[in-house]
Design a protein around this motif. Structure first.
Motif, PDB file in Angstrom:
ATOM      1  N   ASP A 148      -9.598  11.568 -10.164  1.00 30.81           N
ATOM      2  CA  ASP A 148      -8.399  11.530  -9.449  1.00 30.81           C
ATOM      3  C   ASP A 148      -7.070  10.692 -10.625  1.00 30.81           C
ATOM      4  O   ASP A 148      -7.592   9.395 -10.819  1.00 30.81           O
ATOM      5  N   ALA A 149      -6.200  11.035 -10.890  1.00 26.82           N
ATOM      6  CA  ALA A 149      -5.550  10.793 -11.105  1.00 26.82           C
ATOM      7  C   ALA A 149      -4.594   9.047 -10.857  1.00 26.82           C
ATOM      8  O   ALA A 149      -4.156   8.240 -10.975  1.00 26.82           O
ATOM      9  N   ASP A 150      -5.240   8.914  -9.108  1.00 26.06           N
ATOM     10  CA  ASP A 150      -4.502   7.818  -8.260  1.00 26.06           C
ATOM     11  C   ASP A 150      -5.375   6.701  -8.352  1.00 26.06           C
ATOM     12  O   ASP A 150      -6.540   6.750  -7.595  1.00 26.06           O
ATOM     13  N   ALA A 151      -4.801   5.792  -9.067  1.00 27.92           N
ATOM     14  CA  ALA A 151      -5.980   4.860  -9.432  1.00 27.92           C
ATOM     15  C   ALA A 151      -6.130   3.878  -7.759  1.00 27.92           C
ATOM     16  O   ALA A 151      -7.413   3.708  -7.477  1.00 27.92           O
ATOM     17  N   ASP A 152      -5.907   3.519  -7.020  1.00 32.14           N
ATOM     18  CA  ASP A 152      -5.957   3.325  -5.623  1.00 32.14           C
ATOM     19  C   ASP A 152      -5.730   4.210  -4.104  1.00 32.14           C
ATOM     20  O   ASP A 152      -6.559   4.342  -3.152  1.00 32.14           O
ATOM     21  N   ALA A 153      -5.694   5.212  -5.072  1.00 32.26           N
ATOM     22  CA  ALA A 153      -6.744   6.816  -4.294  1.00 32.26           C
ATOM     23  C   ALA A 153      -7.973   6.258  -3.096  1.00 32.26           C
ATOM     24  O   ALA A 153      -7.956   7.076  -1.964  1.00 32.26           O
ATOM     25  N   ASP A 154      -8.577   5.836  -3.312  1.00 31.77           N
ATOM     26  CA  ASP A 154      -9.731   5.634  -2.655  1.00 31.77           C
ATOM     27  C   ASP A 154      -9.890   4.367  -1.613  1.00 31.77           C
ATOM     28  O   ASP A 154      -9.834   5.219  -0.143  1.00 31.77           O
ATOM     29  N   ALA A 155      -8.845   3.899  -1.419  1.00 29.64           N
ATOM     30  CA  ALA A 155      -8.187   2.372  -0.675  1.00 29.64           C
ATOM     31  C   ALA A 155      -7.326   3.904   0.489  1.00 29.64           C
ATOM     32  O   ALA A 155      -7.347   3.348   1.588  1.00 29.64           O
ATOM     33  N   GLU A 156      -6.769   4.115  -0.278  1.00 27.06           N
ATOM     34  CA  GLU A 156      -5.654   4.895   0.192  1.00 27.06           C
ATOM     35  C   GLU A 156      -5.523   5.703   0.578  1.00 27.06           C
ATOM     36  O   GLU A 156      -5.814   6.894   2.168  1.00 27.06           O
ATOM     37  N   GLY A 157      -6.877   7.173   0.208  1.00 28.97           N
ATOM     38  CA  GLY A 157      -7.680   8.208   0.556  1.00 28.97           C
ATOM     39  C   GLY A 157      -7.975   7.208   1.824  1.00 28.97           C
ATOM     40  O   GLY A 157      -7.815   8.096   3.056  1.00 28.97           O
ATOM     41  N   GLU A 158      -9.139   6.649   2.042  1.00 25.28           N
ATOM     42  CA  GLU A 158      -9.437   6.722   3.053  1.00 25.28           C
ATOM     43  C   GLU A 158      -8.325   6.327   4.707  1.00 25.28           C
ATOM     44  O   GLU A 158      -8.546   6.732   5.432  1.00 25.28           O
ATOM     45  N   ALA A 159      -7.618   5.089   4.171  1.00 28.89           N
ATOM     46  CA  ALA A 159      -6.614   4.756   5.072  1.00 28.89           C
ATOM     47  C   ALA A 159      -6.264   6.047   5.290  1.00 28.89           C
ATOM     48  O   ALA A 159      -6.115   6.505   6.218  1.00 28.89           O
ATOM     49  N   LEU A 294       2.093   0.365   5.742  1.00 28.95           N
ATOM     50  CA  LEU A 294       1.575  -0.790   6.166  1.00 28.95           C
ATOM     51  C   LEU A 294      -0.003  -0.494   6.003  1.00 28.95           C
ATOM     52  O   LEU A 294      -1.107  -1.166   5.429  1.00 28.95           O
ATOM     53  N   ASP A 295       0.319  -0.045   7.254  1.00 31.30           N
ATOM     54  CA  ASP A 295      -1.846   0.298   7.490  1.00 31.30           C
ATOM     55  C   ASP A 295      -1.683   1.157   6.640  1.00 31.30           C
ATOM     56  O   ASP A 295      -3.360   0.968   6.425  1.00 31.30           O
ATOM     57  N   GLU A 296      -0.734   2.286   6.507  1.00 35.23           N
ATOM     58  CA  GLU A 296      -1.954   3.117   5.571  1.00 35.23           C
ATOM     59  C   GLU A 296      -2.441   2.768   4.183  1.00 35.23           C
ATOM     60  O   GLU A 296      -3.563   3.407   3.986  1.00 35.23           O
ATOM     61  N   ARG A 297      -1.657   2.171   4.315  1.00 36.31           N
ATOM     62  CA  ARG A 297      -1.428   1.254   2.715  1.00 36.31           C
ATOM     63  C   ARG A 297      -2.509   1.183   2.314  1.00 36.31           C
ATOM     64  O   ARG A 297      -3.469   0.220   1.683  1.00 36.31           O
ATOM     65  N   GLY A 298      -2.664   0.184   3.635  1.00 37.46           N
ATOM     66  CA  GLY A 298      -3.965  -1.073   3.950  1.00 37.46           C
ATOM     67  C   GLY A 298      -3.101  -2.342   3.071  1.00 37.46           C
ATOM     68  O   GLY A 298      -3.801  -3.343   2.878  1.00 37.46           O
ATOM     69  N   GLY A 299      -2.163  -2.925   3.726  1.00 41.81           N
ATOM     70  CA  GLY A 299      -1.664  -4.398   4.113  1.00 41.81           C
ATOM     71  C   GLY A 299       0.343  -4.453   3.097  1.00 41.81           C
ATOM     72  O   GLY A 299      -0.307  -3.271   2.065  1.00 41.81           O
ATOM     73  N   VAL A 300      -0.108  -5.389   2.881  1.00 37.84           N
ATOM     74  CA  VAL A 300       1.748  -5.235   1.787  1.00 37.84           C
ATOM     75  C   VAL A 300       1.365  -6.045   0.608  1.00 37.84           C
ATOM     76  O   VAL A 300       1.982  -5.942  -0.045  1.00 37.84           O
ATOM     77  N   ASP A 301      -0.638  -6.570   0.442  1.00 42.63           N
ATOM     78  CA  ASP A 301      -0.518  -5.623  -0.815  1.00 42.63           C
ATOM     79  C   ASP A 301      -0.562  -5.408  -1.464  1.00 42.63           C
ATOM     80  O   ASP A 301      -0.525  -5.331  -3.016  1.00 42.63           O
ATOM     81  N   ASP A 305       2.866  -3.094  -5.021  1.00 48.10           N
ATOM     82  CA  ASP A 305       3.114  -2.738  -6.369  1.00 48.10           C
ATOM     83  C   ASP A 305       4.061  -1.146  -6.522  1.00 48.10           C
ATOM     84  O   ASP A 305       3.970  -0.691  -7.359  1.00 48.10           O
ATOM     85  N   LEU A 306       4.515  -0.872  -5.168  1.00 44.56           N
ATOM     86  CA  LEU A 306       4.679   0.565  -4.902  1.00 44.56           C
ATOM     87  C   LEU A 306       6.135   0.394  -5.933  1.00 44.56           C
ATOM     88  O   LEU A 306       6.218   1.838  -6.559  1.00 44.56           O
ATOM     89  N   PRO A 307       6.914  -0.239  -5.163  1.00 42.18           N
ATOM     90  CA  PRO A 307       8.489   0.175  -6.285  1.00 42.18           C
ATOM     91  C   PRO A 307       8.241  -0.196  -8.162  1.00 42.18           C
ATOM     92  O   PRO A 307       8.599   1.229  -8.899  1.00 42.18           O
ATOM     93  N   ASP A 308       7.263  -0.789  -8.589  1.00 39.17           N
ATOM     94  CA  ASP A 308       7.514  -0.233 -10.295  1.00 39.17           C
ATOM     95  C   ASP A 308       6.593   0.997 -10.500  1.00 39.17           C
ATOM     96  O   ASP A 308       6.810   1.403 -11.259  1.00 39.17           O
ATOM     97  N   ARG A 309       5.105   1.314  -9.389  1.00 37.18           N
ATOM     98  CA  ARG A 309       5.181   2.477  -9.465  1.00 37.18           C
ATOM     99  C   ARG A 309       5.502   3.988  -9.329  1.00 37.18           C
ATOM    100  O   ARG A 309       5.467   5.116 -10.257  1.00 37.18           O
TER     101      ARG A 309
END
Lengths: 345, 218
Positions: A148-159, A294-301, A305-309
């Protein structure tokens, strides 16, 4: 009394030593083979447990009368000659002592039978002996997931998966998971199309996007995000292999519809697309929409990093598009004369 | 003292015998069936955790009608469990509880062999089911190869006449006949040993006879 020969090879800075010990006499003889290299002894192991007879310094065993014993070990040490010292330990008593283990302090290689004779049982040694003797019983490994190339996929995927199953309507709008490959392929083809298709479905979802009128794959593109096979939160980044088939979400555009993108690429693009989708939804978002993202991604934290990514994604996609276009040109320009080659062969 | 209850075949009643025997001996019972655990569990560290180094053995022991060290139920836990640590784990339980009864998995692989090798004596459970005796013989051979003596044989789930003579000759040890009984059948599921639930019953007497056989092995 014992004849010994050794052979030393070096592979990738590890010395591999083979030793052959021959016993020409008429009785079994004990032998001790010590590692003389300047490094630790790495003996053969079974299930992580060193084979019977090995310890930190070498091997102890019995060479049968007239027989030859062959053994080998490794050591991450500079080669030196001789790599081993072979000692004749004299005549071996018969019956059990098959490995001379009792010559050394308990080191996990003892004969398990010895604990029946009144001495304090060495249970660790017994367990190790059983593991060495018998087949491994661990359940088989998982099938390998697509990386999975997306490093935050786990949290994101579950959400995302959770959000998807909770939102049946969105699933219905998405029209099923199957068209993802086609859209991904379409996206790769040219940079221009990507923006249009991704944005258009914003309109379909009552979101703030929808600036470019609908282009065909909008409904299908949505599927790449949430609709993918409910199996496994950590697989959310890889709808590609699950989909396999192409273009049967209906509205996929023209020539790229039948092209199957390799799963790792599809997985990476799906991750990119997910981030882009979130970015778009957050652009000029209403309060409701922003809260949903925000809910899907799991909060504002998680969004910090979204703009940079996204900037990194854009650069990567443009570079990829250029390279892909150039490679496609070259691939199209080839003309392998199969018939002629067959005549040559 | 550590007794391994083994039987080669699934379905002969190893777990039920181990559980009830533990109650009769006032021993701790360890569910060593790493891939298919079936003794009562609950929250807290289990044998998977102990064998993966995440917990000490004594932390995983639960109280109740029978002291239990249950096993986890996940495949991931089974994969991460290092069978070679079982010796130290059982030592830890013995240090805490005295006598230990180990419910072994079926089969002849390392997960069955390790508890057999570590134990002071083996108890082989067999039943009148087809091929159960052949598997019991294989298990007995495995125990012998691993240096563990046979403490006794349990001929389990007997309904009619039990082929005691044939079993004793095949396995080379005296056999205790345990009758099929619904109280035994539900004892594990309901976490209620038969020696407590029905102390004057035939199955309770049979379990006590098995316990007596084990005590003679000290």
């Amino acid at each position: 009394m014992l004849d010994a020969e050794w052979n030393l090879t070096e592979v990738a800075e590890v010395a591999l030593v083979e030793v052959s010990v021959h016993n020409p006499t008429a009785v079994d003889r004990r032998v001790r083979v010590e590692n003389r290299l300047d490094g630790p002894t790495l003996p053969p192991r079974r299930g992580g447990v060193p084979e019977r007879g090995w310890d930190a310094d070498g091997y102890a065993g019995v060479v049968p009368a007239g027989g030859t014993m062959r053994l080998g070990f490794a050591s991450p040490a500079p080669p030196a000659e001789p790599p081993v010292a072979v000692e004749d330990g004299g005549r071996a008593e018969n019956d059990t002592a098959g490995d001379g283990a009792e010559d050394r302090e308990g080191n996990g290689n003892g004969d398990p039978g010895s604990h029946g004779d009144g001495a304090a049982p060495d249970r660790a040694a017994s367990a190790a002996a059983a593991v060495r003797l018998l087949d491994d019983a661990a359940p088989p490994a998982d099938a390998l997931p697509v990386p999975d190339a997306d490093a935050d996929a786990d949290a994101e995927g579950e959400a995302t998966a959770a959000a998807t199953t909770a939102d049946g309507a969105r699933r219905a709008r998405a029209g099923g998971p199957s068209a993802t490959d086609a859209d991904v392929a379409a996206s790769v083809g040219s940079v221009g199309t990507t923006n249009g298709s991704a944005t258009a479905e914003g309109a379909g979802r009552e979101g703030p996007g929808g600036t470019d009128g609908g282009t065909a794959p909008d409904g299908a593109t949505r599927a790449g995000d949430g609709g993918d096979s409910g199996g496994g939160g950590d697989d959310a980044g890889a709808p590609g292999p699950a989909a396999g088939s192409t273009g049967d979400g209906g509205d996929a555009p023209g020539p790229a519809a039948d092209v199957e993108v390799p799963p790792p690429v599809a997985a990476w693009l799906a991750g990119v697309e997910r981030r882009i989708d979130h970015g778009e939804r957050l652009t000029d978002a209403s309060v409701v929409e922003a809260a949903a993202v925000l809910d899907e991604r799991g909060g504002v934290d998680a969004v910090a990093d979204l703009p940079d990514r996204l900037a990194a994604d854009e650069a990567a996609l443009r570079a990829l598009a250029e390279r892909a276009a150039a490679l496609a040109e070259r691939a199209g320009g080839t003309d392998v004369p199969l018939a002629a080659l067959r005549r040559l062969a | 003292m550590i007794v391994a209850v083994a039987g080669g075949k699934g379905g002969v009643g190893k777990s039920t015998v181990a559980y009830n025997l533990g109650a009769s001996l006032d021993a701790a019972v360890v569910d060593a069936d790493l891939a298919m655990a079936d003794l009562p569990a609950g929250r807290g560290p289990d044998l998977h955790d102990v064998l993966a180094g995440r917990a000490e053995a004594r932390e995983a022991i639960r109280g109740g009608p029978v002291r239990l060290l249950p096993c986890g139920r996940s495949l991931a836990g089974a994969r991460a469990a290092e069978v070679s640590r079982l010796g130290d784990a059982l030592d830890g339980v013995a240090a805490e509880c005295g006598d230990v009864v180990v419910d072994c998995p079926s089969g002849l692989r390392a997960d069955a062999g390790a508890p057999l090798a570590v134990a002071d004596a083996a108890l082989v459970v067999t039943s009148p089911r087809r091929f159960a005796l052949a598997d019991a013989v294989r298990t007995r051979e495995l125990a012998r190869e691993l240096g563990t003596g046979l403490g006794g044989v349990v001929l389990n789930r007997i309904v009619d006449d039990a082929p005691v003579g044939a079993v004793e000759r095949a396995l080379g040890a005296p056999a205790v006949v345990v009758p099929a009984d619904p109280r035994l059948g539900r004892s594990v599921r309901e976490n209620e040993p038969v020696v407590a639930a029905a102390p004057d019953s035939d199955p309770a007497a049979a379990i006590d006879a098995v316990a007596e056989r084990v005590r003679r092995c000290r």
